[in-house]
Write an enzyme that holds these catalytic residues in place. Structure first.
Site, PDB file in Angstrom:
ATOM      1  N   THR A   1       1.010   2.813  -2.497  1.00 54.52           N
ATOM      2  CA  THR A   1       0.405   4.099  -2.861  1.00 54.52           C
ATOM      3  C   THR A   1      -0.360   4.693  -1.670  1.00 54.52           C
ATOM      4  OG1 THR A   1       0.176   3.323  -5.125  1.00 54.52           O
ATOM      5  CG2 THR A   1      -1.150   5.234  -4.527  1.00 54.52           C
ATOM      6  N   VAL A   2      -1.298   3.935  -1.118  1.00 51.76           N
ATOM      7  CA  VAL A   2      -2.136   4.480  -0.050  1.00 51.76           C
ATOM      8  C   VAL A   2      -1.368   4.537   1.274  1.00 51.76           C
ATOM      9  CG1 VAL A   2      -4.320   4.254   1.195  1.00 51.76           C
ATOM     10  CG2 VAL A   2      -4.216   3.658  -1.221  1.00 51.76           C
TER      11      VAL A   2
ATOM     12  N   ARG B   1       5.951  -5.989   1.698  1.00 54.14           N
ATOM     13  CA  ARG B   1       6.353  -7.302   1.181  1.00 54.14           C
ATOM     14  C   ARG B   1       7.859  -7.353   0.977  1.00 54.14           C
ATOM     15  NH1 ARG B   1       2.338  -8.465  -3.338  1.00 54.14           N
ATOM     16  NH2 ARG B   1       3.121  -6.382  -3.761  1.00 54.14           N
TER      17      ARG B   1
ATOM     18  N   GLU C   1     -13.901   4.283   5.202  1.00 51.32           N
ATOM     19  CA  GLU C   1     -14.202   5.467   4.383  1.00 51.32           C
ATOM     20  C   GLU C   1     -13.467   5.447   3.044  1.00 51.32           C
ATOM     21  OE1 GLU C   1     -16.396   8.417   5.307  1.00 51.32           O
ATOM     22  OE2 GLU C   1     -16.196   7.988   3.198  1.00 51.32           O
TER      23      GLU C   1
ATOM     24  N   VAL D   1     -14.554   3.543  -0.702  1.00 53.50           N
ATOM     25  CA  VAL D   1     -15.462   4.025  -1.762  1.00 53.50           C
ATOM     26  C   VAL D   1     -15.147   5.486  -2.078  1.00 53.50           C
ATOM     27  CG1 VAL D   1     -17.856   4.372  -2.479  1.00 53.50           C
ATOM     28  CG2 VAL D   1     -17.291   2.491  -0.947  1.00 53.50           C
TER      29      VAL D   1
ATOM     30  N   GLY E   1     -12.493   7.263  -2.989  1.00 54.22           N
ATOM     31  CA  GLY E   1     -11.248   7.934  -2.597  1.00 54.22           C
ATOM     32  C   GLY E   1     -11.420   8.960  -1.496  1.00 54.22           C
TER      33      GLY E   1
ATOM     34  N   GLY F   1      -1.189   5.622 -10.868  1.00 59.39           N
ATOM     35  CA  GLY F   1      -1.405   4.961  -9.565  1.00 59.39           C
ATOM     36  C   GLY F   1      -2.846   4.826  -9.152  1.00 59.39           C
TER      37      GLY F   1
ATOM     38  N   LYS G   1     -17.908  -1.087  -4.957  1.00 58.75           N
ATOM     39  CA  LYS G   1     -18.166   0.153  -4.214  1.00 58.75           C
ATOM     40  C   LYS G   1     -19.669   0.412  -4.074  1.00 58.75           C
ATOM     41  CE  LYS G   1     -13.853   2.296  -5.767  1.00 58.75           C
ATOM     42  NZ  LYS G   1     -13.238   3.011  -6.888  1.00 58.75           N
TER      43      LYS G   1
ATOM     44  N   GLY H   1      -6.142   7.804  -5.957  1.00 53.27           N
ATOM     45  CA  GLY H   1      -4.836   8.463  -5.899  1.00 53.27           C
ATOM     46  C   GLY H   1      -4.366   8.576  -4.459  1.00 53.27           C
TER      47      GLY H   1
HETATM   48  P1  NAP Z   1      -0.062  -0.927  -3.550  1.00 53.31           P
HETATM   49  O1  NAP Z   1       0.535   0.355  -3.981  1.00 53.31           O
HETATM   50  O2  NAP Z   1       0.156  -2.136  -4.372  1.00 53.31           O
HETATM   51  O3  NAP Z   1       0.460  -1.218  -2.069  1.00 53.31           O
HETATM   52  C1  NAP Z   1       0.257  -2.448  -1.415  1.00 53.31           C
HETATM   53  C2  NAP Z   1       1.193  -2.497  -0.212  1.00 53.31           C
HETATM   54  O4  NAP Z   1       0.972  -3.701   0.509  1.00 53.31           O
HETATM   55  C3  NAP Z   1       2.675  -2.500  -0.632  1.00 53.31           C
HETATM   56  O5  NAP Z   1       3.408  -1.681   0.255  1.00 53.31           O
HETATM   57  C4  NAP Z   1       3.077  -3.963  -0.445  1.00 53.31           C
HETATM   58  O6  NAP Z   1       4.448  -4.133  -0.122  1.00 53.31           O
HETATM   59  C5  NAP Z   1       2.221  -4.348   0.739  1.00 53.31           C
HETATM   60  N1  NAP Z   1       1.995  -5.786   0.830  1.00 53.31           N
HETATM   61  C6  NAP Z   1       1.466  -6.599  -0.103  1.00 53.31           C
HETATM   62  N2  NAP Z   1       1.426  -7.873   0.351  1.00 53.31           N
HETATM   63  C7  NAP Z   1       1.948  -7.832   1.598  1.00 53.31           C
HETATM   64  C8  NAP Z   1       2.190  -8.818   2.598  1.00 53.31           C
HETATM   65  N3  NAP Z   1       1.883 -10.112   2.422  1.00 53.31           N
HETATM   66  N4  NAP Z   1       2.744  -8.433   3.773  1.00 53.31           N
HETATM   67  C9  NAP Z   1       3.054  -7.134   4.006  1.00 53.31           C
HETATM   68  N5  NAP Z   1       2.850  -6.151   3.103  1.00 53.31           N
HETATM   69  C10 NAP Z   1       2.284  -6.498   1.908  1.00 53.31           C
HETATM   70  O7  NAP Z   1      -1.650  -0.789  -3.390  1.00 53.31           O
HETATM   71  P2  NAP Z   1      -2.470   0.567  -3.087  1.00 53.31           P
HETATM   72  O8  NAP Z   1      -2.793   1.241  -4.374  1.00 53.31           O
HETATM   73  O9  NAP Z   1      -1.799   1.313  -2.005  1.00 53.31           O
HETATM   74  O10 NAP Z   1      -3.865  -0.046  -2.579  1.00 53.31           O
HETATM   75  C11 NAP Z   1      -4.008  -0.496  -1.244  1.00 53.31           C
HETATM   76  C12 NAP Z   1      -5.505  -0.682  -0.958  1.00 53.31           C
HETATM   77  O11 NAP Z   1      -6.168   0.568  -1.079  1.00 53.31           O
HETATM   78  C13 NAP Z   1      -6.242  -1.618  -1.920  1.00 53.31           C
HETATM   79  O12 NAP Z   1      -7.227  -2.322  -1.206  1.00 53.31           O
HETATM   80  C14 NAP Z   1      -6.900  -0.666  -2.909  1.00 53.31           C
HETATM   81  O13 NAP Z   1      -8.057  -1.208  -3.515  1.00 53.31           O
HETATM   82  C15 NAP Z   1      -7.262   0.467  -1.989  1.00 53.31           C
HETATM   83  N6  NAP Z   1      -7.433   1.762  -2.638  1.00 53.31           N
HETATM   84  C16 NAP Z   1      -6.484   2.240  -3.474  1.00 53.31           C
HETATM   85  C17 NAP Z   1      -6.646   3.490  -4.055  1.00 53.31           C
HETATM   86  C18 NAP Z   1      -5.616   4.061  -4.990  1.00 53.31           C
HETATM   87  O14 NAP Z   1      -5.876   5.139  -5.548  1.00 53.31           O
HETATM   88  N7  NAP Z   1      -4.475   3.433  -5.163  1.00 53.31           N
HETATM   89  C19 NAP Z   1      -7.797   4.240  -3.779  1.00 53.31           C
HETATM   90  C20 NAP Z   1      -8.757   3.718  -2.893  1.00 53.31           C
HETATM   91  C21 NAP Z   1      -8.562   2.473  -2.325  1.00 53.31           C
HETATM   92  P3  NAP Z   1       5.612  -3.672  -1.152  1.00 53.31           P
HETATM   93  O15 NAP Z   1       5.546  -2.179  -1.141  1.00 53.31           O
HETATM   94  O16 NAP Z   1       6.859  -4.185  -0.552  1.00 53.31           O
HETATM   95  O17 NAP Z   1       5.249  -4.282  -2.463  1.00 53.31           O
HETATM   96  N1  HSE Z   2      -9.028   1.731  -9.349  1.00 55.37           N
HETATM   97  C1  HSE Z   2      -9.848   2.533  -8.510  1.00 55.37           C
HETATM   98  C2  HSE Z   2     -10.436   3.668  -9.355  1.00 55.37           C
HETATM   99  C3  HSE Z   2      -9.035   3.075  -7.367  1.00 55.37           C
HETATM  100  O1  HSE Z   2      -9.951   3.883 -10.479  1.00 55.37           O
HETATM  101  O2  HSE Z   2     -11.385   4.298  -8.930  1.00 55.37           O
HETATM  102  C4  HSE Z   2      -9.851   3.769  -6.310  1.00 55.37           C
HETATM  103  O3  HSE Z   2     -10.697   2.887  -5.640  1.00 55.37           O
END
Ligand code: NAP
Ligand code: HSE
Length: 443
Positions: free
Chosen positions: A17-18, A49, A133, A136, A138, A191, A209, A313
């Site tokens: 996602t990110v 992965r 940044e 916490v 988004g 997401g 956070k 998001g």
């Molecule tokens: P996600 O969609 O699950 O993406 C994780 C990515 O990491 C995927 O591309 C996955 O590969 C890859 N990955 C996992 N294990 C791996 C490994 N061993 N080697 C190489 N690549 C690996 O997660 P996300 O939502 O983007 O979140 C990422 C981070 O951002 C987290 O720390 C989350 O807390 C933070 N965050 C997320 C949001 C949000 O709105 N989603 C907001 C703020 C912060 P595959 O694609 O092949 O599975």
């Molecule tokens: N799960 C978190 C939220 C993602 O809903 O705020 C952003 O950090």
């Protein structure tokens, strides 16, 4: 004279996602950012992965690899972005990059909450920097605000809605009378919910956070175990309805309150908590809805300031990652290791208060047997603990063995409240566990 850097390569560890959002945003606005920074930014590799997984954001196959270490160690990777989430491998990624003196950008609040102090120290020792940044709130640039814009202020209060998923659930429960489980499933689909939903709904994500913000605002590392954490599982449609009748909206509120040192101690104390809280409808935080986050920061010089935006998001989070990449690029371009230091400890004897010592007003919902004398027995137990009742609602129209009884409670310490509730719960007229939420007036 040092060589002028014209292009910097970014290694993304994570293309989900990110990571996908960052890749897409750089495709869209890379030229704009480059002209603002005076240096071209280029995603050179993306570690994932699973190479054959379909991805909503089209990342060229030639950039993908499953070998994160090769990306980090590649001498052509100048900036490492850890966007994979989780703890163990993410820590290995960040540590490996910092040991090589490379700047690291992370969105991983869980990692910082668990290992932040250690990782910031490593960055300092190795002359690199760790940017966070996106960890916490988004897309809201709250880290920059605390670290840079409000550097001349003591932060006396910080109130935040920092979990998009909980805010989305509470908003839809209030506005549509929606069912908790169904709305949570929607948030996962969109997401922004964590893969493990209890991280959101039990308050852990928000606690991670607020721990980061509290540490940054008060200059000492706040250990996660010192943060009083409650989630939203106990909030029922009935509570939302009663709160509305009383002029309040229930929000999951993260709070950091500073109390000056008392006579017995030189160090200042802070309350750091995350609790479902009744917010007066007239207050701006009551009107922050859906996945939006907002943070109110009170500084002793500036007064109240408010930051609002999408708390989760793909695009919102990518925007914050881009801001960190730009800072890292400026550091590299200007040959200044730590133009903006990640975290500077400066109040080493600061303390987090025991939640028992904090004082609040409360909303108390009891399930009681509807018979004469019930209210008097409850009021007597509260009175014995010197806890005052400000109002009582016993709504009509509820039938069955027990009926709800709502009490609004004047300021009381959490310790007194807890002790009184233990006694109240033992009364034969009480059915089920009492439900207690804080009521905040933001003074
Ligand atoms: P996600 O969609 O699950 O993406 C994780 C990515 O990491 C995927 O591309 C996955 O590969 C890859 N990955 C996992 N294990 C791996 C490994 N061993 N080697 C190489 N690549 C690996 O997660 P996300 O939502 O983007 O979140 C990422 C981070 O951002 C987290 O720390 C989350 O807390 C933070 N965050 C997320 C949001 C949000 O709105 N989603 C907001 C703020 C912060 P595959 O694609 O092949 O599975
Ligand atoms: N799960 C978190 C939220 C993602 O809903 O705020 C952003 O950090």
């Amino acid at each position: 004279m040092s060589r002028l850097i014209t292009q910097l390569n970014i290694g993304l560890i994570g293309g989900g996602t990110v990571g996908g959002g960052v890749y897409h945003a750089l495709q869209r606005n890379g030229g704009l950012i480059s002209s603002r920074l005076g240096v071209k930014l280029c995603v050179s590799q993306v570690a994932v992965r699973n190479l054959s997984k379909p991805r909503p954001v089209d990342i060229p196959q030639a950039l993908l690899t499953t070998d994160w270490r090769a990306v980090v160690e590649n001498p052509e990777t100048h900036i490492v972005c850890e966007l994979m989430g989780g703890l163990t491998t993410a820590k290995a990624v960040v540590t490996a990059a910092l040991k090589l003196g490379k700047p690291v950008v992370t969105a991983n609040k869980a990692l910082l909450s668990a290992y932040g102090e250690e990782l910031f120290e490593l960055a300092k020792q190795r002359g690199g920097n760790l940017y966070y940044e996106a960890s916490v709130a988004g897309g809201i640039p709250i880290i920059k605000v605390l670290r840079e814009a409000l550097i001349g202020n003591r932060i006396t209060r910080l109130y935040g809605i920092v979990n998009g998923t909980c805010n989305y659930i509470l908003t839809r429960m209030k506005l549509e009378g929606a069912d908790f489980g169904a709305v949570l499933a929607d948030a996962q689909q969109l997401g922004f919910a964590e893969a493990e939903p209890s991280l959101d709904v039990d308050g852990h994500d928000a606690a991670q956070k607020i721990g980061i913000l509290a540490s940054l605002a008060h200059g000492f590392w706040v250990p996660p175990e010192r943060i009083h954490t409650e989630g939203i599982r106990e909030v029922t449609p009935l509570d939302i309805q009663f709160a509305a009748q009383l002029g309040y909206t229930i929000k999951l509120i993260a709070m950091v309150k500073k109390f000056e040192a008392g006579k017995s101690s030189k160090s200042s104390r802070i309350q750091v908590s995350i609790t479902p809280t009744l917010v007066p409808n007239s207050h701006v935080l009551a009107n922050v809805n859906h996945v939006f986050n907002a943070i109110l920061v009170r500084g002793d010089v500036v007064g109240d300031t408010l930051y609002y935006g999408r708390g989760a998001g793909q695009d919102a989070t990518a925007s914050s990652v881009l801001s960190d990449i730009a800072d890292a690029a400026l550091d590299l371009r200007c040959h200044t290791d730590q133009r903006v230091r990640a975290f500077v400890p400066h109040e080493r004897d600061g303390k987090v208060m025991d939640i028992d010592d904090t004082v609040s007003r409360y909303y108390l919902r009891l399930s009681v047997i509807d018979k004469p004398g019930t209210l008097a027995r409850i009021a007597a137990l509260l009175g014995q603990s010197k806890i005052g009742i400000s109002s009582v609602i016993q709504p009509e129209g509820h039938e069955g063995e027990s009926v709800p009884l709502i009490l609004m409670i004047h300021d009381a310490s959490f310790s007194a409240m807890r002790k009184a509730l233990t006694k109240i719960a033992r009364l034969s007229v009480i059915k089920g566990a009492p439900v207690l939420f804080r009521v905040e007036n933001f003074e």
